[in-house]
Design a protein around this motif. Structure first.
Motif, PDB file in Angstrom:
ATOM      1  N   ALA A 112     -58.649  52.122  42.285  1.00  0.00           N
ATOM      2  CA  ALA A 112     -58.715  52.068  43.744  1.00  0.00           C
ATOM      3  C   ALA A 112     -58.723  53.486  44.307  1.00  0.00           C
ATOM      4  O   ALA A 112     -57.875  54.301  43.945  1.00  0.00           O
ATOM      5  CB  ALA A 112     -57.517  51.306  44.301  1.00  0.00           C
ATOM      6  N   LEU A 113     -59.681  53.781  45.167  1.00  0.00           N
ATOM      7  CA  LEU A 113     -59.684  55.026  45.931  1.00  0.00           C
ATOM      8  C   LEU A 113     -59.239  54.651  47.336  1.00  0.00           C
ATOM      9  O   LEU A 113     -59.962  53.969  48.060  1.00  0.00           O
ATOM     10  CB  LEU A 113     -61.071  55.655  45.954  1.00  0.00           C
ATOM     11  CG  LEU A 113     -61.553  56.208  44.628  1.00  0.00           C
ATOM     12  CD1 LEU A 113     -62.981  56.723  44.745  1.00  0.00           C
ATOM     13  CD2 LEU A 113     -60.638  57.320  44.141  1.00  0.00           C
ATOM     14  N   VAL A 114     -58.031  55.081  47.693  1.00  0.00           N
ATOM     15  CA  VAL A 114     -57.414  54.667  48.950  1.00  0.00           C
ATOM     16  C   VAL A 114     -57.400  55.837  49.921  1.00  0.00           C
ATOM     17  O   VAL A 114     -56.937  56.934  49.581  1.00  0.00           O
ATOM     18  CB  VAL A 114     -55.978  54.157  48.707  1.00  0.00           C
ATOM     19  CG1 VAL A 114     -55.360  53.671  50.011  1.00  0.00           C
ATOM     20  CG2 VAL A 114     -55.966  53.050  47.664  1.00  0.00           C
ATOM     21  N   THR A 115     -57.890  55.600  51.131  1.00  0.00           N
ATOM     22  CA  THR A 115     -57.873  56.595  52.202  1.00  0.00           C
ATOM     23  C   THR A 115     -56.953  56.077  53.300  1.00  0.00           C
ATOM     24  O   THR A 115     -57.132  54.957  53.773  1.00  0.00           O
ATOM     25  CB  THR A 115     -59.285  56.824  52.770  1.00  0.00           C
ATOM     26  OG1 THR A 115     -60.156  57.171  51.693  1.00  0.00           O
ATOM     27  CG2 THR A 115     -59.292  57.937  53.801  1.00  0.00           C
ATOM     28  N   ILE A 116     -55.969  56.896  53.671  1.00  0.00           N
ATOM     29  CA  ILE A 116     -55.017  56.488  54.707  1.00  0.00           C
ATOM     30  C   ILE A 116     -55.129  57.453  55.881  1.00  0.00           C
ATOM     31  O   ILE A 116     -54.920  58.649  55.725  1.00  0.00           O
ATOM     32  CB  ILE A 116     -53.568  56.487  54.169  1.00  0.00           C
ATOM     33  CG1 ILE A 116     -53.456  55.544  52.964  1.00  0.00           C
ATOM     34  CG2 ILE A 116     -52.585  56.089  55.253  1.00  0.00           C
ATOM     35  CD1 ILE A 116     -52.138  55.621  52.233  1.00  0.00           C
ATOM     36  N   ALA A 117     -55.467  56.909  57.046  1.00  0.00           N
ATOM     37  CA  ALA A 117     -55.545  57.675  58.299  1.00  0.00           C
ATOM     38  C   ALA A 117     -56.359  58.959  58.156  1.00  0.00           C
ATOM     39  O   ALA A 117     -55.954  60.020  58.602  1.00  0.00           O
ATOM     40  CB  ALA A 117     -54.150  57.981  58.821  1.00  0.00           C
ATOM     41  N   GLY A 118     -57.523  58.868  57.499  1.00  0.00           N
ATOM     42  CA  GLY A 118     -58.424  60.002  57.416  1.00  0.00           C
ATOM     43  C   GLY A 118     -58.042  61.077  56.410  1.00  0.00           C
ATOM     44  O   GLY A 118     -58.749  62.061  56.275  1.00  0.00           O
ATOM     45  N   LYS A 119     -56.934  60.917  55.703  1.00  0.00           N
ATOM     46  CA  LYS A 119     -56.548  61.892  54.679  1.00  0.00           C
ATOM     47  C   LYS A 119     -57.437  61.703  53.454  1.00  0.00           C
ATOM     48  O   LYS A 119     -58.070  60.665  53.295  1.00  0.00           O
ATOM     49  CB  LYS A 119     -55.078  61.714  54.298  1.00  0.00           C
ATOM     50  CG  LYS A 119     -54.130  61.991  55.441  1.00  0.00           C
ATOM     51  CD  LYS A 119     -52.697  61.782  55.003  1.00  0.00           C
ATOM     52  CE  LYS A 119     -51.757  61.994  56.185  1.00  0.00           C
ATOM     53  NZ  LYS A 119     -50.381  61.654  55.843  1.00  0.00           N
ATOM     54  N   SER A 120     -57.465  62.710  52.574  1.00  0.00           N
ATOM     55  CA  SER A 120     -58.310  62.602  51.397  1.00  0.00           C
ATOM     56  C   SER A 120     -57.884  61.423  50.531  1.00  0.00           C
ATOM     57  O   SER A 120     -56.720  61.043  50.487  1.00  0.00           O
ATOM     58  CB  SER A 120     -58.277  63.901  50.582  1.00  0.00           C
ATOM     59  OG  SER A 120     -56.960  64.160  50.148  1.00  0.00           O
ATOM     60  N   ALA A 121     -58.860  60.839  49.858  1.00  0.00           N
ATOM     61  CA  ALA A 121     -58.633  59.628  49.067  1.00  0.00           C
ATOM     62  C   ALA A 121     -57.732  59.911  47.871  1.00  0.00           C
ATOM     63  O   ALA A 121     -57.859  60.932  47.215  1.00  0.00           O
ATOM     64  CB  ALA A 121     -59.969  59.056  48.598  1.00  0.00           C
ATOM     65  N   GLY A 122     -56.829  58.977  47.628  1.00  0.00           N
ATOM     66  CA  GLY A 122     -55.976  59.041  46.453  1.00  0.00           C
ATOM     67  C   GLY A 122     -56.400  57.959  45.478  1.00  0.00           C
ATOM     68  O   GLY A 122     -56.869  56.897  45.873  1.00  0.00           O
ATOM     69  N   SER A 123     -56.248  58.222  44.192  1.00  0.00           N
ATOM     70  CA  SER A 123     -56.674  57.292  43.162  1.00  0.00           C
ATOM     71  C   SER A 123     -55.469  56.547  42.591  1.00  0.00           C
ATOM     72  O   SER A 123     -54.439  57.148  42.293  1.00  0.00           O
ATOM     73  CB  SER A 123     -57.382  58.065  42.048  1.00  0.00           C
ATOM     74  OG  SER A 123     -57.776  57.202  41.024  1.00  0.00           O
ATOM     75  N   VAL A 124     -55.619  55.232  42.451  1.00  0.00           N
ATOM     76  CA  VAL A 124     -54.571  54.380  41.898  1.00  0.00           C
ATOM     77  C   VAL A 124     -55.221  53.482  40.851  1.00  0.00           C
ATOM     78  O   VAL A 124     -56.284  52.914  41.102  1.00  0.00           O
ATOM     79  CB  VAL A 124     -53.915  53.495  42.985  1.00  0.00           C
ATOM     80  CG1 VAL A 124     -52.724  52.739  42.427  1.00  0.00           C
ATOM     81  CG2 VAL A 124     -53.500  54.333  44.188  1.00  0.00           C
TER      82      VAL A 124
END
Length: 129
Positions: A112-124
């Protein structure tokens, strides 16, 4: 010879302490599934993936409390055997969600590439049970 034995003893003692410290969390919440999914923690955020053949949800908790996902999104890559499927999750109340036909089951790998409130995507990364 005594010096080598002393150094070996000290090294083993420190290694044991470091190993024991790795098991402890520095926060009070547990990482148990609250929605029947698989939980992974990345940077103090718990991500819980609930993957079913007709619906996929991603719940986010920040220090045990639901995270604001109103401005979040996620792109999932599902890997089941040799099959690959990409899914976009959008906010749906207090979670990210997609409906459709998904090939998920025990052993399915999910990135999962998750983007929260426009911040850079984090990988899970998850493995469905």
């Amino acid at each position: 010879m005594k010096t080598q034995a002393l150094l070996a003893s000290i090294t083993l003692a420190l290694a044991g302490s470091a190993f024991a410290a790795g098991d402890k969390h520095d926060h009070a919440h547990e990482h148990k599934p609250m929605h029947g999914g698989v939980v992974v923690e990345v940077k103090d955020i718990d991500y819980e993936l609930v993957a079913k053949p007709t619906m996929i949800q991603l719940h986010l908790r920040d220090h045990g409390k639901p995270a604001d996902v109103s401005k979040a999104s996620a792109k999932l890559t599902l890997l089941t055997g040799t099959e690959k499927q990409e899914v976009e999750l959008k906010p749906a109340g207090d979670k990210l969600e997609a409906s459709g036909a998904f090939k998920v089951g025990p052993g399915t790998k999910v990135v999962a590439l998750v983007t929260i409130a426009g911040k850079s995507a984090g990988s899970v990364r998850f493995t469905v049970k």
